[in-house]
Write a protein that holds these residues in place. Sequence first.
Motif, PDB file in Angstrom:
ATOM      1  N   ALA C  26     -34.782  15.894  26.640  1.00 55.71           N
ATOM      2  CA  ALA C  26     -35.010  14.454  26.475  1.00 55.71           C
ATOM      3  C   ALA C  26     -35.245  13.794  27.835  1.00 55.71           C
ATOM      4  O   ALA C  26     -36.142  12.951  28.001  1.00 55.71           O
ATOM      5  N   TRP C  27     -34.454  14.204  28.808  1.00 62.38           N
ATOM      6  CA  TRP C  27     -34.571  13.563  30.117  1.00 62.38           C
ATOM      7  C   TRP C  27     -35.935  13.828  30.748  1.00 62.38           C
ATOM      8  O   TRP C  27     -36.596  12.915  31.228  1.00 62.38           O
ATOM      9  N   GLU C  30     -38.831  12.010  29.277  1.00 64.50           N
ATOM     10  CA  GLU C  30     -38.855  10.607  29.683  1.00 64.50           C
ATOM     11  C   GLU C  30     -39.239  10.419  31.148  1.00 64.50           C
ATOM     12  O   GLU C  30     -39.915   9.473  31.509  1.00 64.50           O
ATOM     13  N   ASN C  31     -38.790  11.346  31.991  1.00 59.23           N
ATOM     14  CA  ASN C  31     -38.798  11.068  33.432  1.00 59.23           C
ATOM     15  C   ASN C  31     -39.845  11.789  34.279  1.00 59.23           C
ATOM     16  O   ASN C  31     -39.966  11.516  35.460  1.00 59.23           O
TER      17      ASN C  31
END
Lengths: 374, 374, 411, 411
Positions: C26-27, C30-31
């Motif tokens: 997930a990180w 997103e990043n």
Amino acid sequence: MTTDISAALGQMGVSEEQADLLHVAAQFCREEWPPERARAMIEEERGYDPDLWRRIADLGWLGIALPEAHGGAGLGIGEVVPVAEQMGRTLMATPFLASTLAAQLLLMAGSAAQQARWLPRLASGELVGTLALGEPGDEMRALGENEEGGFLVSGTARLIEHAAAADLILLSVGSGANRRLAVLETATLPAGVLRRETLIDDTRRAFELTLRGFELPGAAVLRKEAAGPAVAHAELAGALLYAADMVGGAFRVIDYTADYLRTRKQFGKLIGSYQALKHPLVDAFIGYERARSHLYAAAHSFGDQERGEVAVRMAKAQAETAYAYAADRAIQFHGGFGFTYDCDAGLHRRRALYDASRFGDARTHRKRIADMLF
Amino acid sequence: MTTDISAALGQMGVSEEQADLLHVAAQFCREEWPPERARAMIEEERGYDPDLWRRIADLGWLGIALPEAHGGAGLGIGEVVPVAEQMGRTLMATPFLASTLAAQLLLMAGSAAQQARWLPRLASGELVGTLALGEPGDEMRALGENEEGGFLVSGTARLIEHAAAADLILLSVGSGANRRLAVLETATLPAGVLRRETLIDDTRRAFELTLRGFELPGAAVLRKEAAGPAVAHAELAGALLYAADMVGGAFRVIDYTADYLRTRKQFGKLIGSYQALKHPLVDAFIGYERARSHLYAAAHSFGDQERGEVAVRMAKAQAETAYAYAADRAIQFHGGFGFTYDCDAGLHRRRALYDASRFGDARTHRKRIADMLF
Amino acid sequence: MTNTTSATKTESETPEPRDYAAEADAWFAENVPADPGFMLPLTFMEVGEDRQFEFLRAWQRKVYEAGYLGAAWPKDYGGRGLTEAHQKAATRAMRKHRGPILLNAIGLNWAGPLILDIGSEEQKRAYLKPILSAEHIWCQGFSEPEHGSDLGNAQLKAARDGDDYVLNGSKIWTTQGNYADYMILLARTDLAAENKYAGLSFFLSPMTVPGITTRKLKKLTGEYGFTQTFFEDARIGADCLIGGEGNGWKIAMRTLEYERGARGGQAGGYVSIPPDLMEIVDLARSASRDGAPALSDPVLKDRMVGYLMDMHALSLSSERKRIAPLVEDHPMALPLMGKLEFSELYRELSEFALTLLGPKAAYYVGEPNAADDGWWARSYLNAFSATIGGGTSQIQRNIIGEHVLGLPKTR
Amino acid sequence: MTNTTSATKTESETPEPRDYAAEADAWFAENVPADPGFMLPLTFMEVGEDRQFEFLRAWQRKVYEAGYLGAAWPKDYGGRGLTEAHQKAATRAMRKHRGPILLNAIGLNWAGPLILDIGSEEQKRAYLKPILSAEHIWCQGFSEPEHGSDLGNAQLKAARDGDDYVLNGSKIWTTQGNYADYMILLARTDLAAENKYAGLSFFLSPMTVPGITTRKLKKLTGEYGFTQTFFEDARIGADCLIGGEGNGWKIAMRTLEYERGARGGQAGGYVSIPPDLMEIVDLARSASRDGAPALSDPVLKDRMVGYLMDMHALSLSSERKRIAPLVEDHPMALPLMGKLEFSELYRELSEFALTLLGPKAAYYVGEPNAADDGWWARSYLNAFSATIGGGTSQIQRNIIGEHVLGLPKTR
């Protein structure tokens, strides 16, 4: 080999003129274009030396393949090969190939008046010529043809060598039966239509030309019916001369690497004594000698209806294979130094890529040979 | 790699059974089939050792990929791979591959009765099976089909391994939608219909079968609708198992050559210290390791609808390339001895040629892969 | 993500690898940063411009602070105290979402594992966390101008003088040498040692002391990324020594093992992005040759099959090498072959891509008419850094021939 | 043709090369023998059966008696006293009409030129004519079992004993050793010589004396053609020595030059028939792969283009090597490269032919189902005789690297 195929293959031979040109060119290029000049020229925007150009002109090399009536030597493109090869050996940077090929287009498709007007000045080097033949599906377009055969030109042409320095651009417009060739005088171009392109080969210069409804007078257009054959001739001549450049380069990069292998030590031994370097360099050399045999056979057979085309295609294909391999191994065998911009191996590898891309790469030529012979 | 292609590629993995079989087979083959036995078998007409066959049968290897209900181990063709590989390492000569593949045809296309009749006896090694799948355009022909599905067979089938020793030949008749498979009991054949063929691989035996109106009873014919898929399955399985044989052979010929390079002196030095021999042997070894990775990925993915076919084709193509190169260099690096029949390098090179020819060579498989993926 | 988040995470209990993987996924989704508008390096050896350096330094810090770098390193030294499995999950997520490379390669894969392994408590406290956060950039000083691959012949002198060593000599191929704060340095402390190896020692040397200067090297590609590094009476503290005087060769060999992943201890992530065959397939679909797509040529298609097979073999082999029954004959073969195979294949593949381009092969990076902005030519030329650096392919073949096939040494 | 004709011809005045060429053309058109119903050897190293030997011996005698062999050798020694140009014309005609190979290769190309060059008058009168007529078959004794390519290390002993030398030792790779009447022999006469080369001498040794025995070697192909030759106290006359004691190495090197054609003196004709690419093209047209002709596969077609280019380059190079302006950079390059290039290309080309065969590649010589009677597999396996014999390809690369490119010697 049975006759069906062997009748289409190039034959070995050398004319007296070729032998003479080879000697003179070898000495001239060696003396005039030592490695440091090739390097220095990279930084110069123009990318060639007008003084050297004048001396090349004085040697008569720009007229080798032009008729005596137009100030040429009355020989063929095969006689240009030794000069192109020796220039290749030194990475010499000039518009020599471009101007030679432009003159061939004029010779093949120009009217008597057009030939009389331009050829003597191209042969003498007073004018610099270049050519823009376009790519299939991406041609310059003609609009609004008038009674004199003039028209408006729109579109973009790419990889026009030395266009900024050239006086004439032999421009191809349209395709197939509608293809026309025209002499574009660069002095008549509006400002800003040329853009220098970034090439893999830093020692060369090429430009993109973008025209929007530029008016070409009828007097600038060459004989329409001759356009197709003239382009075919120039493309074959181009393949031959770029093959010569590559064969010359292959010789030089092998020699340069052998030098290094004779003097550099690693683990206390001269590295040239290691078979892991020695044997591939021998293989590169064999590839070079094969390419040179094909090259001079193609130079000898260029004008031969039966043999010329296959011979040139083989020469271009083998030259690419040999030069690419030699320069690739040259980088590797120079080790860390090979990975720096200071090592000439890199210049050669980049030139090999550039030359391969011009007038058909090895795959293209091999495909054609297969179609023609098998 | 984006998903479209990677979803079609083999995946690595090994089952516990594969690992066990690998260990047992490695030891068995090494002990039972030292190089001198492989050599001695060349001279024997039969070309395999019935006692050894019995011991292989006792190990259960003929039933590895057959259901438990028929006396098999209930595993897949992927589990046969380690055995085939280890047999390849020692150039072991038996009808193991032929009999295994024949049983697969029965398994895929036999009726329940046919399976029950033949599979347990193939699994136990009591019967020896082989197969004759024919070549496109050169199939056995069927004539005069009767109500029970029997017919008369005419034509010639080639390269039937160990046909003279086999009890059953799984025979393909006709092509396309008309293809049928039948169990031909060799005991029912008239005399003189089999001719031993001269193979490039002296360690193998194959025969040509010529039939003229031979009557096949309906009970011998397998389920018609299953013939096509069964042949496709057997051909893929064959490609996988011959790939295993080649990977095994490649290992052995590299090992054999490394041995020579470690002990033979020339010009006062161990020849293995010369990079001209050392480096190509390393390249051969890299080719072998790549082939082995493809092989075990194909063994793991064989049953996978999505991945099996590409994985097997890659394994066969890479095994051929690796084995051919390794054995070719092995001959060269043995020098004069390599050019004698006494050097095992030659046996391997000849086996590599034979194995390549069976169930599609590298070019065939690569073409299919290209068609499937690009 | 902020320091706060990171702090929270490191305080939390050991998460299940599966949960951690999901979090990481997930990180990164997103990043992972957007295209910065300039070409990003594909390997840590290609950081040639300040803007590239700053961008990648910020990215590494962000990944670290989010808890996805050094996950398996001890908490006391800036890690998260989790397992290798956790870190691998994070690395997988990073790859899946096509994160840029991590910058501080020498720190993460060479210096860090070494310090973790044999460093003093002080060294661990001083160096490890700043390696992860990219606060300290590390470089490597093994090769010298006159002894490219012949590390045992290193001549740079480190003369003991009171509490200092005085360095004199030169190193070459210092990756990010112009940015680095520290160098792992192989130097000669004993000129009279019985053999050349015994005279070598290993240092964790600052780059910021007087007497150390760097000169950027212009690469084959026309770009930068390496320096030559000069030492003129440069003084470093005796506490920079690691592993004891005379043990430099042994330690250098040990760092090579960390780097190859043959020992554990690497911080995680990746420092280079391999070429992707699918991009070449896309290129072959879009490149026009003689007015037709390159991929319509069966000869080029067949070559593509060959490369696909070779690339896939490599990826299969990297799994197989962990399956004991399948590597019993020569357990060291696959690990020792990886560098050679990968680097050579990378070179060949990039070169092949150029043959797809037809007339457009004339162009280079920066040319609007170039296919993929000249990427392939640059990639091909950069490929030599791997076939030459870290032991040339020729030396790799010696190593495999001698250590795996047992062939006699080449003299 | 009979002896009478031959006698008439040798009496006549020197014919014009053009007339002689026309005569030769007519003669070969008429006299090249029909297929004997068994496979004829393509090289003199493949004479494995008596019927092959007898057939080729008769053919050579016939060619000689017709006046088309040894044309440039002096009349006094059985030649015709014409020029090299005459002989070349005859050889061309032989090739054009696809005559079988000439059998007595070592006599025609090694021993004959040597004897012509430095032999005594007695040796010339005794040996030269029977070489041409194939009455005396010659073989060569250079290689030994333990020193394949390392001729300087030859250990076979020739001990002077009164008017004799006593031979002890063994030679290997004796082509036609089981048929030969004479051997050119490199043997060690001085065990204490200052260097290994100085201890060697060269002999024209009979093969028919007691103590010389041969054992046929089974080749890779399963056929015969070579022997190992054993010498056990075999006595030969001291007059068998040629060139003086201790000069064996120099003379052996000289015979290699005759063999390579780098010096004149060869009798003419050819002793091997190179592979013909057109036959492979025909094979590709007829071989069925997957139900279609192999030649319809663009990938195989492209490989054929490559071989055609390489073969043609070789033939172009063999013309170019005589054109001085085109070989000035490295005059020795093309002559030194020929053997390596030709033998390797022969091997590759034959191997490629096998890949055209599909399932039929399973077959071998003698199998009715084989394509071209198994010719291609046999040709491929036989090709190794040339990549190994006469200095392996590896040694050839050393020679070219050192003598043409000036690289340091491999030790």
